[in-house]
Design an enzyme around this catalytic site. Sequence first.
Site, PDB file in Angstrom:
ATOM      1  N   TRP A 153     -16.420  12.610 -11.169  1.00 37.45           N
ATOM      2  CA  TRP A 153     -15.468  12.280 -10.094  1.00 37.45           C
ATOM      3  C   TRP A 153     -14.783  13.535  -9.553  1.00 37.45           C
ATOM      4  O   TRP A 153     -14.393  13.577  -8.386  1.00 37.45           O
ATOM      5  CB  TRP A 153     -14.423  11.253 -10.567  1.00 37.45           C
ATOM      6  CG  TRP A 153     -13.512  11.686 -11.676  1.00 37.45           C
ATOM      7  CD1 TRP A 153     -13.676  11.494 -13.015  1.00 37.45           C
ATOM      8  CD2 TRP A 153     -12.256  12.404 -11.558  1.00 37.45           C
ATOM      9  NE1 TRP A 153     -12.634  12.036 -13.732  1.00 37.45           N
ATOM     10  CE2 TRP A 153     -11.739  12.593 -12.868  1.00 37.45           C
ATOM     11  CE3 TRP A 153     -11.528  12.888 -10.477  1.00 37.45           C
ATOM     12  CZ2 TRP A 153     -10.529  13.253 -13.113  1.00 37.45           C
ATOM     13  CZ3 TRP A 153     -10.321  13.551 -10.720  1.00 37.45           C
ATOM     14  CH2 TRP A 153      -9.838  13.735 -12.028  1.00 37.45           C
ATOM     15  N   TRP A 202     -21.746  12.895 -17.629  1.00 35.09           N
ATOM     16  CA  TRP A 202     -21.916  13.155 -16.194  1.00 35.09           C
ATOM     17  C   TRP A 202     -23.202  13.934 -15.973  1.00 35.09           C
ATOM     18  O   TRP A 202     -23.576  14.784 -16.771  1.00 35.09           O
ATOM     19  CB  TRP A 202     -20.744  13.961 -15.633  1.00 35.09           C
ATOM     20  CG  TRP A 202     -19.411  13.296 -15.764  1.00 35.09           C
ATOM     21  CD1 TRP A 202     -18.359  13.704 -16.547  1.00 35.09           C
ATOM     22  CD2 TRP A 202     -18.974  12.105 -15.111  1.00 35.09           C
ATOM     23  NE1 TRP A 202     -17.309  12.836 -16.412  1.00 35.09           N
ATOM     24  CE2 TRP A 202     -17.650  11.847 -15.540  1.00 35.09           C
ATOM     25  CE3 TRP A 202     -19.565  11.211 -14.206  1.00 35.09           C
ATOM     26  CZ2 TRP A 202     -16.912  10.749 -15.100  1.00 35.09           C
ATOM     27  CZ3 TRP A 202     -18.825  10.120 -13.766  1.00 35.09           C
ATOM     28  CH2 TRP A 202     -17.526   9.905 -14.217  1.00 35.09           C
ATOM     29  N   TRP A 246       1.539   1.762  -3.427  1.00 33.71           N
ATOM     30  CA  TRP A 246       0.470   2.458  -4.163  1.00 33.71           C
ATOM     31  C   TRP A 246       0.587   3.970  -3.978  1.00 33.71           C
ATOM     32  O   TRP A 246       0.315   4.750  -4.885  1.00 33.71           O
ATOM     33  CB  TRP A 246      -0.920   1.994  -3.680  1.00 33.71           C
ATOM     34  CG  TRP A 246      -1.465   0.885  -4.527  1.00 33.71           C
ATOM     35  CD1 TRP A 246      -1.462  -0.448  -4.228  1.00 33.71           C
ATOM     36  CD2 TRP A 246      -2.097   1.014  -5.827  1.00 33.71           C
ATOM     37  NE1 TRP A 246      -2.054  -1.143  -5.256  1.00 33.71           N
ATOM     38  CE2 TRP A 246      -2.455  -0.285  -6.237  1.00 33.71           C
ATOM     39  CE3 TRP A 246      -2.391   2.088  -6.665  1.00 33.71           C
ATOM     40  CZ2 TRP A 246      -3.086  -0.534  -7.457  1.00 33.71           C
ATOM     41  CZ3 TRP A 246      -3.020   1.845  -7.879  1.00 33.71           C
ATOM     42  CH2 TRP A 246      -3.363   0.551  -8.262  1.00 33.71           C
ATOM     43  N   TRP A 283      -9.827   8.474  -7.003  1.00 33.79           N
ATOM     44  CA  TRP A 283     -11.070   8.796  -7.722  1.00 33.79           C
ATOM     45  C   TRP A 283     -11.032   8.291  -9.154  1.00 33.79           C
ATOM     46  O   TRP A 283     -11.999   7.721  -9.644  1.00 33.79           O
ATOM     47  CB  TRP A 283     -11.352  10.304  -7.672  1.00 33.79           C
ATOM     48  CG  TRP A 283     -12.029  10.667  -6.383  1.00 33.79           C
ATOM     49  CD1 TRP A 283     -11.427  11.141  -5.255  1.00 33.79           C
ATOM     50  CD2 TRP A 283     -13.427  10.526  -6.066  1.00 33.79           C
ATOM     51  NE1 TRP A 283     -12.362  11.310  -4.262  1.00 33.79           N
ATOM     52  CE2 TRP A 283     -13.595  10.949  -4.738  1.00 33.79           C
ATOM     53  CE3 TRP A 283     -14.537  10.088  -6.783  1.00 33.79           C
ATOM     54  CZ2 TRP A 283     -14.841  10.946  -4.097  1.00 33.79           C
ATOM     55  CZ3 TRP A 283     -15.780  10.087  -6.156  1.00 33.79           C
ATOM     56  CH2 TRP A 283     -15.926  10.496  -4.833  1.00 33.79           C
ATOM     57  N   ASN A 325     -10.498   2.962   3.795  1.00 38.02           N
ATOM     58  CA  ASN A 325     -10.295   2.788   2.357  1.00 38.02           C
ATOM     59  C   ASN A 325     -11.417   2.012   1.670  1.00 38.02           C
ATOM     60  O   ASN A 325     -11.876   2.396   0.599  1.00 38.02           O
ATOM     61  CB  ASN A 325      -8.951   2.105   2.096  1.00 38.02           C
ATOM     62  CG  ASN A 325      -8.696   1.925   0.612  1.00 38.02           C
ATOM     63  OD1 ASN A 325      -8.640   2.902  -0.136  1.00 38.02           O
ATOM     64  ND2 ASN A 325      -8.588   0.690   0.169  1.00 38.02           N
ATOM     65  N   GLU A 333       0.837  -1.211   0.000  1.00 38.17           N
ATOM     66  CA  GLU A 333       0.000   0.000   0.000  1.00 38.17           C
ATOM     67  C   GLU A 333       0.866   1.253   0.000  1.00 38.17           C
ATOM     68  O   GLU A 333       0.531   2.245  -0.641  1.00 38.17           O
ATOM     69  CB  GLU A 333      -0.973   0.008   1.183  1.00 38.17           C
ATOM     70  CG  GLU A 333      -2.041  -1.076   1.110  1.00 38.17           C
ATOM     71  CD  GLU A 333      -2.778  -1.135  -0.229  1.00 38.17           C
ATOM     72  OE1 GLU A 333      -3.180  -0.080  -0.738  1.00 38.17           O
ATOM     73  OE2 GLU A 333      -2.936  -2.249  -0.764  1.00 38.17           O
TER      74      GLU A 333
END
Length: 478
Positions: free
Chosen positions: A360, A307, A279, A383, A342, A276
């Site tokens: 987003w 959207w 990431w 996102w 998360n 992580e």
Amino acid sequence: TTTIHWFRRDLRLRDNPALTDAAAQGPLVCLFVLDDEDAGSNATGAASRWWLHQSLVALIKDLEELGGKLILRRGKAAEAISGVTAETGAGRVVWNRLYEPWSVKRDKELKAALNDDGIAAESFAADMIREPWEVETKAGKPFSVFSPYWRVVQAQGDPSPPLPVPEKVTFHDGDIPSDLLDDWGLQPTKPNWAAEIAAEWTPGATGAAQRMAEFLSGPANDYKDGRNFPAMGATSCMSAHLHFGEVGPRQLWHATRSAMESGSVNDAAGWAFLRELGWRDFNRHLLFYNPDTVTENFRDNFDAFPWRDDERAFTAWTKGETGYPLVDAGMRELWRTGIMHNRVRMVVASFLVKHLMIDWRQGEAWFRDTLVDADLANNVGGWQWTAGCGADAAPYFRIFNPVAQGERFDPKGEYVRKWVPELGALPNKFLHKPWEAPDDVRADAGVALGKTYPAPIVDHPAARKRALAAFGAIKNSE
Ligand code: FAD
């Protein structure tokens, strides 16, 4: 030479390469600049400003213990720094690198301007395990897929060990004017919305070290599977500490590896945690090489995505009043504590972009203002990943079912009951879908849909169908 260490998001004394370098050169000046002007729309949001204030209080105290102080200035960094170089006669300015596009641009210009004035400027690596350009594909290109990126990082072995707090520091002894932190208005006054946030967190390097030690001495062992269960407390809660650099990722790397070597943290859990952190680096790598993705879709076929503009639905989402208990629990946890687990971030983000089909970027902006750990690279990365428009993103057709996610990851409903107490008396069987409970069960639990708790603002199967149709349309337009 008198050297200025420009503190940015490296609010720590330990493992701070630029500070260590500055301290070794001669009289040291420590400076922090609140630079909202260069940051523009990327400026620190409200909840993070609360954190920043506390973190600066902690840093000031740590510097005082070394015999030094922190000069505070507000405004464009270049102007503040040239002011302080003139006032102190400093011949050198150092800092640790950041990778956000606006900051890369500012720092580059600043370095050139300082050099033009005959002042040396040098930057160091402190915010990543490996800097963006240290990890590349076999063809020498940046990565856009995580797994091979991570394999290269792992193959590179342990990063350099953390540096100690600099010893025997000589501070510049002039009387340099400084703003008062309290005058910056980083903290809320009335209403004091940060009281609950304050109860939850101890910003600063000491708080960060304590939190990490607590994590490694227990919860870390359950991390691999436990990290998905929001009520378990199996994650480290280090994200805001990391964002402000109260601890560096290499410190966390080495602390985790030592815990693995001594057997106090099992290997599977330790590597899952380090992954992580990987990431976090990967999102920085992506943003560094794709600077326009702060606002643009990584995959441009999404530019044609229809959207929806829906202020009422967006407001319901921000307030935790969508009628989907897991989504609402997450949004309320965020509002009250400045953080969200998360797993729940993925569910609420997916709900916004897929069930409500809201852009987003609207969700990203809300998170940026309300999260204490708001971090441009991780937020944009999270996102875009969830929306399906990012690099190595979740495929668009994977639409989280907020009921199934709740039943799977909050099976006993502890998380939902904590944040949505008006549903607390419902049996587990209906907690994640109160609309399916028989009338008498709802009545017994004191739940009246539309009165004590909202009815769902969208119907899951219909919303899913609508999103898939919209996705099909942009795929066909590729
Ligand atoms: P742990 O699970 O203990 O992980 C340790 C550290 O690794 C974290 O502190 C964080 O720095 C990093 N990390 C963990 N998960 C991720 C991840 N999925 N992506 C990147 N880094 C990760 N994280 C932020 O720091 N700031 C944000 O603004 C942010 N916005 C997000 C928005 C969305 C829509 C999503 C889905 C995720 C976002 N994340 C963000 C990533 C992640 O949710 C948080 O980092 C994590 O929940 C922080 O909790 P922790 O420190 O207990 O994490």
